[in-house]
Motif scaffolding. Structure first.
Motif, PDB file in Angstrom:
ATOM      1  N   THR A   5       1.105  51.709  49.207  1.00  0.00           N
ATOM      2  CA  THR A   5       0.668  51.686  47.807  1.00  0.00           C
ATOM      3  C   THR A   5       1.406  52.725  46.993  1.00  0.00           C
ATOM      4  O   THR A   5       1.854  52.465  45.869  1.00  0.00           O
ATOM      5  CB  THR A   5      -0.847  51.928  47.720  1.00  0.00           C
ATOM      6  N   VAL A   9       3.889  52.163  43.654  1.00  0.00           N
ATOM      7  CA  VAL A   9       3.708  52.831  42.367  1.00  0.00           C
ATOM      8  C   VAL A   9       4.948  53.632  42.010  1.00  0.00           C
ATOM      9  O   VAL A   9       5.392  53.657  40.856  1.00  0.00           O
ATOM     10  CB  VAL A   9       2.458  53.741  42.409  1.00  0.00           C
ATOM     11  N   LEU A  16       2.530  48.950  36.186  1.00  0.00           N
ATOM     12  CA  LEU A  16       2.769  47.634  36.785  1.00  0.00           C
ATOM     13  C   LEU A  16       1.698  46.622  36.390  1.00  0.00           C
ATOM     14  O   LEU A  16       2.005  45.473  36.096  1.00  0.00           O
ATOM     15  CB  LEU A  16       2.831  47.770  38.308  1.00  0.00           C
ATOM     16  N   ALA A  17       0.433  47.057  36.364  1.00  0.00           N
ATOM     17  CA  ALA A  17      -0.655  46.133  36.023  1.00  0.00           C
ATOM     18  C   ALA A  17      -0.474  45.570  34.617  1.00  0.00           C
ATOM     19  O   ALA A  17      -0.685  44.368  34.383  1.00  0.00           O
ATOM     20  CB  ALA A  17      -2.003  46.831  36.152  1.00  0.00           C
ATOM     21  N   ALA A  18      -0.056  46.424  33.680  1.00  0.00           N
ATOM     22  CA  ALA A  18       0.155  45.958  32.307  1.00  0.00           C
ATOM     23  C   ALA A  18       1.313  44.968  32.244  1.00  0.00           C
ATOM     24  O   ALA A  18       1.261  43.977  31.507  1.00  0.00           O
ATOM     25  CB  ALA A  18       0.423  47.148  31.391  1.00  0.00           C
ATOM     26  N   GLU A  19       2.363  45.215  33.033  1.00  0.00           N
ATOM     27  CA  GLU A  19       3.498  44.313  33.033  1.00  0.00           C
ATOM     28  C   GLU A  19       3.147  42.975  33.680  1.00  0.00           C
ATOM     29  O   GLU A  19       3.642  41.931  33.259  1.00  0.00           O
ATOM     30  CB  GLU A  19       4.681  44.968  33.746  1.00  0.00           C
ATOM     31  N   ILE A  20       2.298  43.012  34.700  1.00  0.00           N
ATOM     32  CA  ILE A  20       1.818  41.760  35.306  1.00  0.00           C
ATOM     33  C   ILE A  20       1.037  40.955  34.277  1.00  0.00           C
ATOM     34  O   ILE A  20       1.210  39.741  34.154  1.00  0.00           O
ATOM     35  CB  ILE A  20       0.966  42.057  36.546  1.00  0.00           C
ATOM     36  N   ALA A  21       0.169  41.651  33.526  1.00  0.00           N
ATOM     37  CA  ALA A  21      -0.630  40.962  32.506  1.00  0.00           C
ATOM     38  C   ALA A  21       0.266  40.385  31.414  1.00  0.00           C
ATOM     39  O   ALA A  21       0.038  39.269  30.931  1.00  0.00           O
ATOM     40  CB  ALA A  21      -1.639  41.932  31.898  1.00  0.00           C
ATOM     41  N   TRP A  24       2.091  37.257  33.238  1.00  0.00           N
ATOM     42  CA  TRP A  24       1.265  36.143  33.694  1.00  0.00           C
ATOM     43  C   TRP A  24       0.232  35.685  32.669  1.00  0.00           C
ATOM     44  O   TRP A  24      -0.133  34.500  32.669  1.00  0.00           O
ATOM     45  CB  TRP A  24       0.546  36.528  34.994  1.00  0.00           C
ATOM     46  N   TRP A 255       9.143  36.244  38.764  1.00  0.00           N
ATOM     47  CA  TRP A 255       8.529  37.575  38.832  1.00  0.00           C
ATOM     48  C   TRP A 255       9.019  38.329  40.064  1.00  0.00           C
ATOM     49  O   TRP A 255       9.361  39.510  39.993  1.00  0.00           O
ATOM     50  CB  TRP A 255       7.002  37.455  38.860  1.00  0.00           C
TER      51      TRP A 255
END
Length: 260
Positions: A5, A9, A16-21, A24, A255
């Motif tokens: 993990t 990071v 990363l979470a914001a870029e995934i959102a 997707w 992605w």
């Protein structure tokens, strides 16, 4: 030493979470819109698609193309000094972008009966681009693994060919099935090569490769669903099953390639 993990990071950043959102979220929304309009507005008699569906089918692909065009090159492991960096990653990403562009053209041409062959050709060339990109990684699969991966396709292909009532299309169908099988096989090889149990950095790099592999598997599922619905037996929710898995497949491949 970083755990898996922590390595993820460190490589991809805490955002990363914001870029995934960002990737997707709109993709899922545009895909759902296209699928809904295909169901709500069936193709008029004599046509392959309705106006509302034509206006939205390519939007998910165009969204991915736009993001890929403006993606930060820092996501790619292109620096020789970076742990786990591999020289072929840049070529792989470029090949995937070419495949995505060809897939977008294929989506457009397949909306019209008169441009079916152009659409089929564009999709086939898109698969070739994906194969070229994935095969830029060294080959590591054993003959036994290759046979195991190809076995479902070897079982499925005769079923579809036997149900097809147009023998002249057999070479075309068989060639396409072989091509998409090779695409899946090369994606599996990429995932195995980039997922060695050696270093945390390589493990982090292997995760996007696994996403590419899932995308290739979804692509096979989408095409298999289409051919089953067309040649073997109608599927109750063919549009949702084929289009949903198709958009998810393209999204996973793109992605994964962007984050290698």
């Amino acid at each position: 030493m970083l755990g898996p993990t922590g390595a993820i990071v460190q490589r991809f950043g805490a955002g990363l979470a914001a870029e995934i959102a960002l990737f997707w979220g709109p993709l899922l929304a545009l895909s759902a819109l296209a699928i809904f309009l295909r169901w709500r507005y069936p193709a008029p008699e004599g046509r392959w698609s309705s106006g509302p569906y034509r206006a939205t089918k390519c939007l998910p692909m165009l969204w991915m193309l736009a993001l890929a065009a403006f993606a930060s090159p820092g996501h790619a492991a292109s620096s020789p000094d970076q742990p786990g960096a591999l020289g072929f990653i840049h070529d792989l990403r470029l090949a995937v972008m070419v495949g995505l562009l060809l897939g977008t053209l294929g989506d457009f041409f397949l909306l019209f009966r008169r441009t079916f062959l152009l659409g089929f050709t564009a999709f086939a060339l898109g698969h070739v681009a994906y194969v070229v990109g994935f095969l830029s990684a060294p080959w590591v699969l054993s003959p036994t693994a290759v046979f195991a991966c190809c076995l479902p396709g070897l079982i499925y292909a005769p079923i579809v060919l036997r149900r097809n009532q147009h023998p002249k299309m057999w070479p075309l169908i068989l060639s396409y099935l072989m091509l998409i099988q090779l695409m899946l096989l090369s994606a599996i090889n990429l995932a195995v090569y980039l997922s060695p149990p050696s270093t945390d950095a390589q493990n982090a790099q292997g995760i996007p490769a696994l996403v590419c592999m899932v995308g290739a598997a979804l692509f096979c599922f989408s095409d298999a669903s289409w051919s089953w619905n067309r040649f073997v037996h109608p599927l109750r929710y063919a549009g949702v099953q084929v289009l949903g898995s198709y958009y998810a497949a393209q999204g996973a491949i793109v992605w994964g390639a962007l984050y290698l």
